[in-house]
Design a protein around this motif. Structure first.
Motif, PDB file in Angstrom:
ATOM      1  N   THR A  81       3.504  10.157   0.942  1.00  0.00           N
ATOM      2  CA  THR A  81       4.746  10.007   1.705  1.00  0.00           C
ATOM      3  C   THR A  81       4.829  10.924   2.919  1.00  0.00           C
ATOM      4  OG1 THR A  81       5.904  11.648   0.330  1.00  0.00           O
ATOM      5  CG2 THR A  81       5.973   9.356  -0.404  1.00  0.00           C
ATOM      6  N   GLY A 286       4.945  -3.261  -3.024  1.00  0.00           N
ATOM      7  CA  GLY A 286       5.024  -1.990  -3.738  1.00  0.00           C
ATOM      8  C   GLY A 286       4.434  -0.841  -2.959  1.00  0.00           C
ATOM      9  N   ASN A 288       5.547   1.614  -1.424  1.00  0.00           N
ATOM     10  CA  ASN A 288       6.121   2.949  -1.580  1.00  0.00           C
ATOM     11  C   ASN A 288       6.243   3.388  -3.038  1.00  0.00           C
ATOM     12  OD1 ASN A 288       8.090   1.148  -2.325  1.00  0.00           O
ATOM     13  ND2 ASN A 288       9.721   2.057  -1.107  1.00  0.00           N
ATOM     14  N   GLN A 289       5.576   2.693  -3.937  1.00  0.00           N
ATOM     15  CA  GLN A 289       5.621   3.068  -5.342  1.00  0.00           C
ATOM     16  C   GLN A 289       4.612   4.176  -5.643  1.00  0.00           C
ATOM     17  OE1 GLN A 289       8.010   1.816  -7.484  1.00  0.00           O
ATOM     18  NE2 GLN A 289       8.715   0.992  -5.507  1.00  0.00           N
ATOM     19  N   PRO A 290       4.935   5.099  -6.540  1.00  0.00           N
ATOM     20  CA  PRO A 290       4.066   6.263  -6.784  1.00  0.00           C
ATOM     21  C   PRO A 290       2.682   5.914  -7.316  1.00  0.00           C
ATOM     22  CG  PRO A 290       5.820   6.132  -8.421  1.00  0.00           C
ATOM     23  CD  PRO A 290       6.163   5.161  -7.347  1.00  0.00           C
ATOM     24  N   ASP A 291       2.535   4.736  -7.945  1.00  0.00           N
ATOM     25  CA  ASP A 291       1.226   4.373  -8.497  1.00  0.00           C
ATOM     26  C   ASP A 291       0.527   3.274  -7.711  1.00  0.00           C
ATOM     27  OD1 ASP A 291       3.066   2.439  -9.187  1.00  0.00           O
ATOM     28  OD2 ASP A 291       2.243   2.106 -11.199  1.00  0.00           O
ATOM     29  N   ILE A 292       0.986   3.031  -6.474  1.00  0.00           N
ATOM     30  CA  ILE A 292       0.414   1.936  -5.693  1.00  0.00           C
ATOM     31  C   ILE A 292      -1.067   2.149  -5.393  1.00  0.00           C
ATOM     32  CG2 ILE A 292       1.153   2.959  -3.499  1.00  0.00           C
ATOM     33  CD1 ILE A 292       0.756  -0.790  -4.351  1.00  0.00           C
ATOM     34  N   LYS A 298      -0.633  -4.218  -9.998  1.00  0.00           N
ATOM     35  CA  LYS A 298       0.683  -4.253 -10.641  1.00  0.00           C
ATOM     36  C   LYS A 298       1.729  -4.862  -9.717  1.00  0.00           C
ATOM     37  CE  LYS A 298       4.106  -0.974 -12.518  1.00  0.00           C
ATOM     38  NZ  LYS A 298       4.360   0.462 -12.817  1.00  0.00           N
ATOM     39  N   TYR A 299       1.524  -4.716  -8.414  1.00  0.00           N
ATOM     40  CA  TYR A 299       2.491  -5.199  -7.433  1.00  0.00           C
ATOM     41  C   TYR A 299       1.980  -6.417  -6.662  1.00  0.00           C
ATOM     42  CZ  TYR A 299       4.200  -0.563  -8.534  1.00  0.00           C
ATOM     43  OH  TYR A 299       4.637   0.544  -9.211  1.00  0.00           O
TER      44      TYR A 299
END
Length: 337
Positions: A81, A286, A288-292, A298-299
């Motif tokens: 980020t 996804g 901005n997802q922490p596990d991207i 997953k996204y």
């Protein structure tokens, strides 16, 4: 294929951007450049420990001031980020400063990076309003640098060994398109924006800096949800080039480098597959997802963010920054020869 096409794009950028000053003036040398001092918006900003989170390296509109000690104790932060692209941006790539995850002291980089850009910045507060009350416009960035940044950096650097880079106008052109009637005379508005920028170039010049790098607008018309079309982008870029050329003519002891990033990026877009990009129109939902980065499937994001041109609706991925930065670094190395 990809190296050949980008080489052609780089040649176009060189033709567009070669310095037009008198041969007798001192030549710019990227190899001898010790620091990059950058201003601009989210395409240029890097996170600092003393910056407004997700917006800047140091300070904000509530507190522009800092001491030399604060500047030198600050660190470039690199994580998911810390930029608007999910990874390093062009200033970090061309200096190789702040690219690795964690914290970086700019003073320990071979080419020091001092980045005063602010995410969401416009040129000034006259034609378009601030995005947030903490936003530092380009005008305020230069003011901050005049009062605090330059004073501090002269303790460790020489102005003649610095390259000052400005990449601005993305928010100006997008905001004007949203604020003004569709039949507005945008050329006259762009003229006002770039004229304001030219006044800021003059202030940098008066500080004693003689090497200036200007980047034009990227192909915003090819984004996931563009606010402007190709004609408007081209109009703005033409006005910017005209002012930059005139500024160079009137400042023959300076080197004004105009890098046509628009041409280079359009070539990257056209040959996206050759660079490993498989999604050219949308962005990963996804992003901005922490596990991207570890679980993009997953996204529904296939093999990850590096296969996308766009990080989100308005920003290029870090991988795109890396690709065009290689062209920019090579091009800078060819200037002044």
């Amino acid at each position: 294929m990809r190296f050949k096409t980008l080489a052609c794009a780089a040649l176009a950028a060189t033709t567009f951007a070669a310095p037009t000053s008198e041969p007798k003036k001192a030549k710019f040398s990227w190899n001898k450049t010790k620091s990059l001092i950058a201003f601009g918006d989210s395409y240029t900003f890097v996170q600092g420990l003393l910056g407004h989170p997700n917006y800047t390296y140091i300070g904000d509109n509530f507190s522009l001031s800092f001491t030399p000690q604060q500047l030198f104790s600050n660190r470039i932060v690199q994580n998911q980020t810390s930029t608007a692209s999910g990874g390093p941006v062009w200033t970090e790539f061309i200096t190789n400063c702040g690219v690795k995850p964690g914290h970086t002291d700019p003073r320990k980089c071979e080419k020091q990076l001092w980045d005063f850009a602010y995410a969401g910045s416009n040129t000034d507060e006259v034609l378009t309003p601030l995005h947030w009350n903490h936003t530092v416009s380009l005008e305020k960035q230069i003011e901050q640098f005049e009062k605090y940044g330059d004073v501090a950096l002269q303790k460790i650097l020489k102005r003649k060994e610095a390259l000052v880079a400005l990449w601005i106008g993305i928010n100006d052109i997008n905001d004007l398109a949203k604020l003004r009637d569709k039949n507005a005379s945008f050329a006259s508005l762009y003229e006002q924006v770039v004229t304001s920028q030219e006044r800021l170039w003059e202030r940098v010049y008066k500080l004693g800096y003689r090497n200036l790098l200007l980047l034009n607008l990227p192909p915003l018309d090819r984004g996931p949800s563009p606010s402007v079309n190709k004609t408007l982008v081209s109009t703005y870029n033409g006005i910017l080039a005209s002012h930059a050329t005139a500024f160079q003519k009137n400042h023959t002891d300076a080197t004004v480098l105009q890098f046509d990033v628009n041409t280079v990026l359009n070539q990257v877009f056209d040959d996206a597959a050759d660079h490993g990009f498989t999604n050219t129109t949308n962005f990963c939902p996804g992003y901005n997802q922490p596990d991207i980065l570890t679980n993009p499937e997953k996204y529904g994001c296939g093999k990850g963010l590096d296969t996308y041109l766009w990080y989100n609706s308005g920003h290029l991925t870090s991988r795109v920054h890396e690709v065009f930065s290689k062209v920019l670094a090579r091009w800078l190395g060819e200037q002044g020869r």
